[in-house]
Scaffold this active site. Sequence first.
Site, PDB file in Angstrom:
ATOM      1  N   GLY A 136       7.710   5.651   3.219  1.00 42.69           N
ATOM      2  CA  GLY A 136       6.624   4.691   2.955  1.00 42.69           C
ATOM      3  C   GLY A 136       7.185   3.329   2.564  1.00 42.69           C
ATOM      4  CG  ASP A 165      15.491  -0.291  10.505  1.00 41.58           C
ATOM      5  OD1 ASP A 165      14.530  -0.973  10.903  1.00 41.58           O
ATOM      6  OD2 ASP A 165      15.472   0.348   9.438  1.00 41.58           O
ATOM      7  CG  HIS A 193      12.641  -0.420   7.046  1.00 40.37           C
ATOM      8  ND1 HIS A 193      12.968  -0.338   8.383  1.00 40.37           N
ATOM      9  CD2 HIS A 193      11.313  -0.168   6.979  1.00 40.37           C
ATOM     10  CE1 HIS A 193      11.885  -0.051   9.072  1.00 40.37           C
ATOM     11  NE2 HIS A 193      10.867   0.054   8.254  1.00 40.37           N
TER      12      HIS A 193
HETATM   13  P1  NAD Z   1      -1.153   6.448   7.506  1.00 43.27           P
HETATM   14  O1  NAD Z   1      -2.065   5.429   6.918  1.00 43.27           O
HETATM   15  O2  NAD Z   1      -1.483   7.052   8.808  1.00 43.27           O
HETATM   16  O3  NAD Z   1      -0.963   7.629   6.460  1.00 43.27           O
HETATM   17  C1  NAD Z   1      -0.641   7.385   5.135  1.00 43.27           C
HETATM   18  C2  NAD Z   1      -1.121   8.579   4.345  1.00 43.27           C
HETATM   19  O4  NAD Z   1      -0.626   8.441   3.022  1.00 43.27           O
HETATM   20  C3  NAD Z   1      -2.645   8.688   4.257  1.00 43.27           C
HETATM   21  O5  NAD Z   1      -3.049  10.001   4.600  1.00 43.27           O
HETATM   22  C4  NAD Z   1      -2.931   8.379   2.790  1.00 43.27           C
HETATM   23  O6  NAD Z   1      -4.086   9.038   2.292  1.00 43.27           O
HETATM   24  C5  NAD Z   1      -1.642   8.909   2.161  1.00 43.27           C
HETATM   25  N1  NAD Z   1      -1.418   8.474   0.785  1.00 43.27           N
HETATM   26  C6  NAD Z   1      -1.742   7.297   0.207  1.00 43.27           C
HETATM   27  N2  NAD Z   1      -1.436   7.327  -1.109  1.00 43.27           N
HETATM   28  C7  NAD Z   1      -0.895   8.546  -1.350  1.00 43.27           C
HETATM   29  C8  NAD Z   1      -0.409   9.185  -2.512  1.00 43.27           C
HETATM   30  N3  NAD Z   1      -0.417   8.580  -3.716  1.00 43.27           N
HETATM   31  N4  NAD Z   1       0.058  10.439  -2.395  1.00 43.27           N
HETATM   32  C9  NAD Z   1       0.072  11.078  -1.212  1.00 43.27           C
HETATM   33  N5  NAD Z   1      -0.404  10.539  -0.080  1.00 43.27           N
HETATM   34  C10 NAD Z   1      -0.883   9.275  -0.153  1.00 43.27           C
HETATM   35  O7  NAD Z   1       0.316   5.789   7.539  1.00 43.27           O
HETATM   36  P2  NAD Z   1       1.582   6.225   8.400  1.00 43.27           P
HETATM   37  O8  NAD Z   1       1.510   5.569   9.724  1.00 43.27           O
HETATM   38  O9  NAD Z   1       1.778   7.683   8.321  1.00 43.27           O
HETATM   39  O10 NAD Z   1       2.731   5.441   7.577  1.00 43.27           O
HETATM   40  C11 NAD Z   1       3.062   5.823   6.256  1.00 43.27           C
HETATM   41  C12 NAD Z   1       4.031   4.816   5.644  1.00 43.27           C
HETATM   42  O11 NAD Z   1       5.275   4.841   6.350  1.00 43.27           O
HETATM   43  C13 NAD Z   1       3.580   3.365   5.668  1.00 43.27           C
HETATM   44  O12 NAD Z   1       3.911   2.757   4.435  1.00 43.27           O
HETATM   45  C14 NAD Z   1       4.390   2.757   6.796  1.00 43.27           C
HETATM   46  O13 NAD Z   1       4.539   1.372   6.643  1.00 43.27           O
HETATM   47  C15 NAD Z   1       5.695   3.489   6.593  1.00 43.27           C
HETATM   48  N6  NAD Z   1       6.634   3.470   7.708  1.00 43.27           N
HETATM   49  C16 NAD Z   1       7.955   3.393   7.407  1.00 43.27           C
HETATM   50  C17 NAD Z   1       8.903   3.410   8.416  1.00 43.27           C
HETATM   51  C18 NAD Z   1      10.366   3.319   8.100  1.00 43.27           C
HETATM   52  O14 NAD Z   1      11.176   3.232   9.040  1.00 43.27           O
HETATM   53  N7  NAD Z   1      10.795   3.350   6.857  1.00 43.27           N
HETATM   54  C19 NAD Z   1       8.483   3.497   9.739  1.00 43.27           C
HETATM   55  C20 NAD Z   1       7.131   3.586  10.027  1.00 43.27           C
HETATM   56  C21 NAD Z   1       6.206   3.569   8.990  1.00 43.27           C
HETATM   57  C1  LMR Z   2       8.494   0.097  11.282  1.00 44.40           C
HETATM   58  O1  LMR Z   2       9.581  -0.450  11.177  1.00 44.40           O
HETATM   59  O2  LMR Z   2       8.024   0.424  12.392  1.00 44.40           O
HETATM   60  C2  LMR Z   2       7.707   0.417  10.041  1.00 44.40           C
HETATM   61  O3  LMR Z   2       8.379  -0.004   8.895  1.00 44.40           O
HETATM   62  C3  LMR Z   2       6.321  -0.096  10.105  1.00 44.40           C
HETATM   63  C4  LMR Z   2       6.274  -1.579   9.891  1.00 44.40           C
HETATM   64  O4  LMR Z   2       5.505  -2.032   9.042  1.00 44.40           O
HETATM   65  O5  LMR Z   2       7.005  -2.294  10.581  1.00 44.40           O
END
Ligand code: NAD
Ligand code: LMR
Length: 330
Positions: A136, A165, A193
Amino acid sequence: MTNPLDATPSVKVTVTGAAGNIAYSLLWRIGSGEVFGADTLVDLALLDIPSAVGTVDGVAMELNDSALGNVRSITVTDDPAKAFDGANAAFLVGAKPRGEGESRADMLAANGKIFVEQGRAINDHAADDVRVLVVGNPANTNAYIANKAAPDVGAEHFNALMRLDHNRAISMLSEKLGEHSSAFENIVVWGNHSDTQFPDTTYATVGGESVADRVEREWYENEFIPRVAKRGGEIIKVRGRSSAASAASAAVDHMRDWVTGTEGKWTTAAVVSKGSYGVDEGLVFGFPVIGINGRWGVVEGLELDDDQRARVDANIEALRAEAEIADKLF
Ligand code: NAD
Ligand code: LMR
């Protein structure tokens, strides 16, 4: 009669944000034995917020309907203490994704506090060998927060995902040079990131040949580095929502390599700094790492020229600024 499954090795795996997009891909990969091994059963704990638990019940039904070979049990909960109880591995995915035009650092206000609560629950309830991978956003600083909230758990148990990445960098080089992704070695994405990240091909080889000798410096600086760094935003623009299956795939790669090792090969992981390359202790920073005996070792002793140093320093600055905001959550 004894159940033969009781004698099979098993791990408890917690996935947060279980109702979300990334989890909808990740859970199936975990349940198919791709992360913890074909011979290891998984007890899945699916955590989400109360309003999303109904959706997670549906996800659990679908997991059951898939009859995956490595799933032994599934628990659905909105209680972090229950979710992390005895966890050997945790994917901290649950957090708000960014929309178009937002930076990942903008997510800190919305998401930071989630990782205080979950870090505390990990501290009090997880197994001694827990491996925590924060997905996240802003992933590095959320991992910094979770680590800080878990003073009884060693810092080496907390990572953030920068493998996406790393995979993006390989994919872009593969397209540019017409070489298969598996031929590339010694690539690293330093730092955060975020848009400041530094995908670095200085040490990279393809089929044993130097990558730097095969790409023009102009392309490397003006196309490759910014495009890798901004790929998340590009996906949001084109797809209309943030990357999900590729993020899940990178999380699978990261956790699998953390557990089983990389056979001496480099990859990228964001780990809690112990001061390598001048990165402040405690910041969660993307480094070149090798997985060995279930741990990451940072590749030490690389010479950084002035350009590399400046790019690494920009990431240190950015993460220091995020950490300053995060510290106010405590
Ligand atoms: P999404 O909105 O589809 O799902 C997020 C889920 O998290 C939802 O079901 C929500 O209810 C839940 N949530 C919120 N607060 C919570 C809590 N306190 N406890 C447990 N669950 C909780 O989002 P997604 O597309 O699955 O993305 C999730 C996260 O991953 C985002 O922050 C996104 O930016 C991040 N992400 C990171 C990378 C990376 O490379 N690091 C890549 C893609 C996405
Ligand atoms: C990504 O790199 O795809 C995720 O971190 C989502 C974003 O916000 O870019």
